[in-house]
Design a protein around this motif. Structure first.
Motif, mmCIF file in Angstrom:
data_model
loop_
_atom_site.group_PDB
_atom_site.id
_atom_site.type_symbol
_atom_site.label_atom_id
_atom_site.label_comp_id
_atom_site.label_asym_id
_atom_site.label_seq_id
_atom_site.Cartn_x
_atom_site.Cartn_y
_atom_site.Cartn_z
ATOM 1 N N SER A 89 -24.861 -37.699 -35.042
ATOM 2 C CA SER A 89 -25.023 -38.220 -33.682
ATOM 3 C C SER A 89 -25.726 -39.575 -33.776
ATOM 4 N N MET A 90 -25.426 -40.451 -32.832
ATOM 5 C CA MET A 90 -26.195 -41.686 -32.756
ATOM 6 C C MET A 90 -27.643 -41.343 -32.430
ATOM 7 N N THR A 91 -28.561 -42.120 -32.935
ATOM 8 C CA THR A 91 -29.988 -41.815 -32.802
ATOM 9 C C THR A 91 -30.399 -41.605 -31.347
ATOM 10 N N ARG A 92 -29.888 -42.440 -30.446
ATOM 11 C CA ARG A 92 -30.291 -42.327 -29.035
ATOM 12 C C ARG A 92 -29.810 -41.024 -28.396
ATOM 13 N N LYS A 93 -28.832 -40.368 -29.018
ATOM 14 C CA LYS A 93 -28.297 -39.120 -28.469
ATOM 15 C C LYS A 93 -28.679 -37.894 -29.291
ATOM 16 N N MET A 94 -29.303 -38.103 -30.418
ATOM 17 C CA MET A 94 -29.602 -36.994 -31.314
ATOM 18 C C MET A 94 -30.647 -36.067 -30.705
ATOM 19 N N THR A 95 -30.362 -34.760 -30.745
ATOM 20 C CA THR A 95 -31.282 -33.777 -30.182
ATOM 21 C C THR A 95 -32.300 -33.326 -31.238
ATOM 22 N N ASP A 96 -33.374 -32.727 -30.765
ATOM 23 C CA ASP A 96 -34.355 -32.156 -31.692
ATOM 24 C C ASP A 96 -33.710 -31.105 -32.579
ATOM 25 N N GLU A 97 -32.801 -30.318 -32.000
ATOM 26 C CA GLU A 97 -32.136 -29.273 -32.767
ATOM 27 C C GLU A 97 -31.302 -29.865 -33.903
ATOM 28 N N GLN A 98 -30.563 -30.945 -33.616
ATOM 29 C CA GLN A 98 -29.764 -31.587 -34.653
ATOM 30 C C GLN A 98 -30.655 -32.150 -35.763
ATOM 31 N N TRP A 99 -31.727 -32.771 -35.375
ATOM 32 C CA TRP A 99 -32.655 -33.344 -36.358
ATOM 33 C C TRP A 99 -33.310 -32.254 -37.196
ATOM 34 N N ASP A 100 -33.893 -31.258 -36.526
ATOM 35 C CA ASP A 100 -34.669 -30.232 -37.221
ATOM 36 C C ASP A 100 -33.806 -29.398 -38.165
ATOM 37 N N LEU A 101 -32.594 -29.063 -37.746
ATOM 38 C CA LEU A 101 -31.746 -28.209 -38.565
ATOM 39 C C LEU A 101 -31.344 -28.900 -39.863
ATOM 40 N N VAL A 102 -30.976 -30.176 -39.777
ATOM 41 C CA VAL A 102 -30.575 -30.917 -40.974
ATOM 42 C C VAL A 102 -31.766 -31.109 -41.907
ATOM 43 N N ILE A 103 -32.917 -31.427 -41.353
ATOM 44 C CA ILE A 103 -34.122 -31.571 -42.174
ATOM 45 C C ILE A 103 -34.451 -30.246 -42.859
ATOM 46 N N ASP A 104 -34.333 -29.152 -42.120
ATOM 47 C CA ASP A 104 -34.687 -27.840 -42.640
ATOM 48 C C ASP A 104 -33.802 -27.440 -43.821
ATOM 49 N N VAL A 105 -32.495 -27.591 -43.655
ATOM 50 C CA VAL A 105 -31.564 -27.181 -44.710
ATOM 51 C C VAL A 105 -31.593 -28.156 -45.887
ATOM 52 N N ASN A 106 -31.496 -29.444 -45.587
ATOM 53 C CA ASN A 106 -31.266 -30.438 -46.640
ATOM 54 C C ASN A 106 -32.522 -30.851 -47.401
ATOM 55 N N LEU A 107 -33.691 -30.614 -46.811
ATOM 56 C CA LEU A 107 -34.937 -30.927 -47.521
ATOM 57 C C LEU A 107 -35.744 -29.666 -47.846
#
Length: 239
Positions: free
Chosen positions: A87-105
């Protein structure tokens, strides 16, 4: 049989790049535990599946304990599992951010926190982290994903120092693939695939087995003097 009698763990090993890495290691004699949330889509006498959500810290500890109890050690770890929620940063949700950080890091950290010190204790091993071309160059619409894949490169360099600090040959390296023809890309329109291919010097997209061959090299003694490095496998791509 470059990996005869070695014990390997590959996350995200049920399909795609993880499947090809698992098969490449298994074909060279390693016993491979392919960790994934889904069932394996293939069979090999040297590959067994294990269902695991790598964001589950307790589940990762249980898996580690069971693997050590069964096989006695882990010689190779390939941190391949990862997801995207673009998602573009201005549209990115907390859920999108948190889930990717959680899995990938966190997911990469969760198994390495146990397996890395164990490699120190047994006198060596190879950890291979799968990053991405966007972790090196960034990409529009992938702030979360590119941040995690850049973070994986930082973890790679840190762990290469940390796990070898007592003179033990634990090697930690990263692979940064470009666009690779996995099932995900098979849903992308051909004109976009052609555009991606045009960004490479070789004018084509990669194949999963081309990533697997590099992982096999890094896992084997052929790479015995390589650590703390990122190998870009992207056909000469520039984003």
């Amino acid at each position: 049989m470059k990996l005869k009698d070695k014990i390997a763990v590959v996350t995200g090993g049920a399909q795609g790049i993880g499947q090809e890495i698992s098969l490449a290691l298994a074909n060279e004699g390693a016993k491979v535990i392919a960790v994934d949330m889904g069932e394996l889509k293939y069979e090999h006498e040297n590959v067994e599946g294990y269902k695991l959500n790598i964001t589950d810290t307790e589940g990762c500890k249980k898996f580690y304990d069971q693997t050590i109890e069964k096989y006695g050690r882990i010689d190779i770890l390939v941190n391949n599992a990862g997801i995207t929620r673009d998602s573009m940063t201005r549209k990115m949700t907390d859920e999108q951010w948190d889930l990717v950080i959680d899995v990938n890091l966190k997911g990469v950290f969760n198994l390495t926190r146990y397996i890395g010190p164990q490699m120190e204790a047994i006198g060596g091993g190879s950890i291979i982290n799968i990053s991405s071309v966007v972790g090196v160059f960034g990409n529009i619409g992938q702030a979360n994903y590119s941040a995690t894949k850049a973070g994986v490169l930082g973890l790679t360099m840190t762990w290469a120092k940390e796990f070898a600090r007592k003179g033990v040959p634990v090697r930690v390296n990263a692979i940064a693939p470009g666009y690779v023809m996995t099932d995900i890309l098979k849903t992308v329109p051909q004109d976009l695939l052609d555009q991606f291919a045009g960004l490479t010097m070789l004018k084509r997209l990669g194949q999963p087995e081309e990533i697997a061959k590099v992982a096999l090299f890094l896992a084997s003694d052929d790479a015995s003097y390589i650590t703390g490095q990122t190998i870009n496998v992207n056909g000469g791509m520039r984003l």
